[in-house]
Design a protein around this motif. Structure first.
Motif, PDB file in Angstrom:
ATOM      1  N   GLY A  23      43.743  35.209  35.273  1.00 29.35           N
ATOM      2  CA  GLY A  23      42.639  35.741  35.608  1.00 29.35           C
ATOM      3  C   GLY A  23      42.750  37.056  36.990  1.00 29.35           C
ATOM      4  N   GLY A  24      43.410  36.338  37.353  1.00 28.77           N
ATOM      5  CA  GLY A  24      43.622  37.466  38.748  1.00 28.77           C
ATOM      6  C   GLY A  24      44.047  38.764  38.500  1.00 28.77           C
ATOM      7  N   GLY A  25      44.254  40.211  39.017  1.00 29.28           N
ATOM      8  CA  GLY A  25      44.083  41.381  39.149  1.00 29.28           C
ATOM      9  C   GLY A  25      43.762  42.093  40.225  1.00 29.28           C
ATOM     10  N   LEU A  26      43.674  43.242  39.366  1.00 28.16           N
ATOM     11  CA  LEU A  26      43.444  44.432  40.580  1.00 28.16           C
ATOM     12  C   LEU A  26      41.571  44.325  40.119  1.00 28.16           C
ATOM     13  N   VAL A  27      40.343  45.083  41.372  1.00 31.11           N
ATOM     14  CA  VAL A  27      39.240  45.389  41.620  1.00 31.11           C
ATOM     15  C   VAL A  27      39.351  45.413  42.493  1.00 31.11           C
ATOM     16  N   GLN A  28      38.453  47.450  42.948  1.00 28.53           N
ATOM     17  CA  GLN A  28      37.457  47.851  43.099  1.00 28.53           C
ATOM     18  C   GLN A  28      36.864  46.247  44.322  1.00 28.53           C
ATOM     19  N   PRO A  29      36.469  46.921  45.754  1.00 29.98           N
ATOM     20  CA  PRO A  29      35.212  46.721  46.502  1.00 29.98           C
ATOM     21  C   PRO A  29      33.822  46.321  45.411  1.00 29.98           C
ATOM     22  N   GLY A  30      33.444  45.082  45.433  1.00 29.27           N
ATOM     23  CA  GLY A  30      32.574  44.928  45.242  1.00 29.27           C
ATOM     24  C   GLY A  30      32.255  44.110  44.128  1.00 29.27           C
ATOM     25  N   GLY A  31      33.317  44.349  43.111  1.00 30.75           N
ATOM     26  CA  GLY A  31      33.939  44.062  41.818  1.00 30.75           C
ATOM     27  C   GLY A  31      33.528  42.020  41.744  1.00 30.75           C
ATOM     28  N   MET A  53      33.700  35.460  41.203  1.00 33.70           N
ATOM     29  CA  MET A  53      33.887  35.544  42.727  1.00 33.70           C
ATOM     30  C   MET A  53      33.643  36.826  41.863  1.00 33.70           C
ATOM     31  N   ASN A  54      32.755  37.309  43.276  1.00 31.80           N
ATOM     32  CA  ASN A  54      30.993  38.573  42.262  1.00 31.80           C
ATOM     33  C   ASN A  54      31.333  38.981  43.992  1.00 31.80           C
ATOM     34  N   SER A  55      30.891  40.505  44.019  1.00 26.38           N
ATOM     35  CA  SER A  55      31.110  41.194  45.341  1.00 26.38           C
ATOM     36  C   SER A  55      32.422  40.736  46.476  1.00 26.38           C
ATOM     37  N   LEU A  56      33.466  41.923  45.696  1.00 24.39           N
ATOM     38  CA  LEU A  56      34.796  41.326  45.931  1.00 24.39           C
ATOM     39  C   LEU A  56      34.775  42.111  47.341  1.00 24.39           C
ATOM     40  N   LYS A  57      35.341  41.575  48.212  1.00 28.35           N
ATOM     41  CA  LYS A  57      35.760  42.300  49.558  1.00 28.35           C
ATOM     42  C   LYS A  57      37.270  42.477  49.625  1.00 28.35           C
ATOM     43  N   PRO A  58      37.838  43.402  49.980  1.00 28.27           N
ATOM     44  CA  PRO A  58      39.493  43.756  50.337  1.00 28.27           C
ATOM     45  C   PRO A  58      40.040  42.405  51.317  1.00 28.27           C
ATOM     46  N   GLU A  59      38.842  41.655  52.007  1.00 26.30           N
ATOM     47  CA  GLU A  59      39.553  40.821  52.540  1.00 26.30           C
ATOM     48  C   GLU A  59      39.838  39.627  51.810  1.00 26.30           C
ATOM     49  N   ASP A  60      39.140  39.040  50.536  1.00 32.18           N
ATOM     50  CA  ASP A  60      39.717  38.400  49.792  1.00 32.18           C
ATOM     51  C   ASP A  60      41.116  38.564  49.082  1.00 32.18           C
ATOM     52  N   THR A  61      41.636  39.538  49.155  1.00 33.27           N
ATOM     53  CA  THR A  61      43.042  39.564  48.905  1.00 33.27           C
ATOM     54  C   THR A  61      43.654  38.935  49.160  1.00 33.27           C
ATOM     55  N   ALA A  62      44.571  38.473  48.161  1.00 30.22           N
ATOM     56  CA  ALA A  62      45.274  36.340  48.536  1.00 30.22           C
ATOM     57  C   ALA A  62      46.055  36.453  47.259  1.00 30.22           C
ATOM     58  N   TRP A  64      49.764  21.701  42.447  1.00 28.63           N
ATOM     59  CA  TRP A  64      49.096  22.790  43.077  1.00 28.63           C
ATOM     60  C   TRP A  64      49.786  23.436  41.713  1.00 28.63           C
ATOM     61  N   GLY A  65      49.249  24.846  41.165  1.00 28.19           N
ATOM     62  CA  GLY A  65      49.629  25.734  40.566  1.00 28.19           C
ATOM     63  C   GLY A  65      50.341  26.889  41.390  1.00 28.19           C
ATOM     64  N   HIS A  66      51.286  27.317  40.492  1.00 29.86           N
ATOM     65  CA  HIS A  66      52.520  28.549  40.804  1.00 29.86           C
ATOM     66  C   HIS A  66      51.449  29.696  41.974  1.00 29.86           C
ATOM     67  N   GLY A  67      49.806  29.965  41.139  1.00 26.23           N
ATOM     68  CA  GLY A  67      48.905  30.739  41.766  1.00 26.23           C
ATOM     69  C   GLY A  67      48.979  32.162  40.659  1.00 26.23           C
ATOM     70  N   THR A  68      47.986  33.054  41.365  1.00 20.33           N
ATOM     71  CA  THR A  68      47.393  34.230  40.180  1.00 20.33           C
ATOM     72  C   THR A  68      47.658  34.819  41.465  1.00 20.33           C
ATOM     73  N   GLN A  69      47.379  36.749  42.063  1.00 15.10           N
ATOM     74  CA  GLN A  69      47.368  37.514  42.723  1.00 15.10           C
ATOM     75  C   GLN A  69      45.413  37.782  42.986  1.00 15.10           C
ATOM     76  N   VAL A  70      44.889  38.325  43.683  1.00 16.33           N
ATOM     77  CA  VAL A  70      43.985  39.142  43.986  1.00 16.33           C
ATOM     78  C   VAL A  70      43.844  40.169  44.487  1.00 16.33           C
ATOM     79  N   THR A  71      44.287  40.752  44.074  1.00 11.65           N
ATOM     80  CA  THR A  71      43.446  42.289  44.974  1.00 11.65           C
ATOM     81  C   THR A  71      42.298  43.123  44.805  1.00 11.65           C
ATOM     82  N   VAL A  72      42.103  43.533  45.724  1.00 10.79           N
ATOM     83  CA  VAL A  72      40.417  43.899  46.108  1.00 10.79           C
ATOM     84  C   VAL A  72      41.053  45.616  47.142  1.00 10.79           C
ATOM     85  N   SER A  73      41.070  46.174  45.651  1.00  8.65           N
ATOM     86  CA  SER A  73      41.597  47.852  46.837  1.00  8.65           C
ATOM     87  C   SER A  73      40.605  48.642  46.176  1.00  8.65           C
ATOM     88  N   SER A  74      40.271  49.748  46.364  1.00  5.04           N
ATOM     89  CA  SER A  74      40.394  50.919  46.073  1.00  5.04           C
ATOM     90  C   SER A  74      41.486  52.341  45.729  1.00  5.04           C
TER      91      SER A  74
END
Length: 122
Positions: A8-16, A82-91, A112-122
């Motif tokens: 479910g991770g991925g790239l999303v714009q701020p507020g997404g 995760m709602n109202s995502l912010k750039p600082e949520d990137t991890a 532990w799982g291996h992790g999934t990248q979440v990137t919040v950026s415009s």
């Protein structure tokens, strides 16, 4: 063999919004608590949200009111909405199982799982 697989991770714009899922597999009998942690570059891994088998939850102050954790005990799956995502949520977001028992008698205090990248950026 026990596995925690995040998706479910991925790239999303701020507020997404994004929804993470973590499915535990491997002849699992019970998991006491499940949670989501995250680790940003150059920072320590931190707890984002946790949920006990009975449903009680806890959240980091930084995500309260924006993130919601839930779990399906029958499916050994935990979710993070995760709602109202912010750039600082990137991890990288990691799924955790705290106190896991299998039908074959194995016990894991922390898995532990291996992790999934979440990137919040415009």
């Amino acid at each position: 063999q026990v596995q925690l697989v995040e998706s479910g991770g991925g790239l999303v714009q701020p507020g997404g919004s994004l929804r993470l899922s973590c499915a535990a597999s491997g002849n699992i009998l019970k998991i006491a608590a499940m949670g989501w942690y995250r680790q940003a570059p150059g920072k320590q891994r931190e707890l984002v949200a946790g949920i006990a088998s009975g449903g009680s939850t806890n959240y980091a102050d930084s995500v309260k009111g924006r993130f919601t954790i839930s779990r399906d005990n029958a499916k050994n799956t935990v979710y993070l909405q995760m709602n109202s995502l912010k750039p600082e949520d990137t991890a990288v977001y990691y799924c955790n199982a705290d106190q896991l028992w299998t039908y074959s008698g194995s016990y894991y205090q922390n898995y532990w799982g291996h992790g999934t990248q979440v990137t919040v950026s415009s």
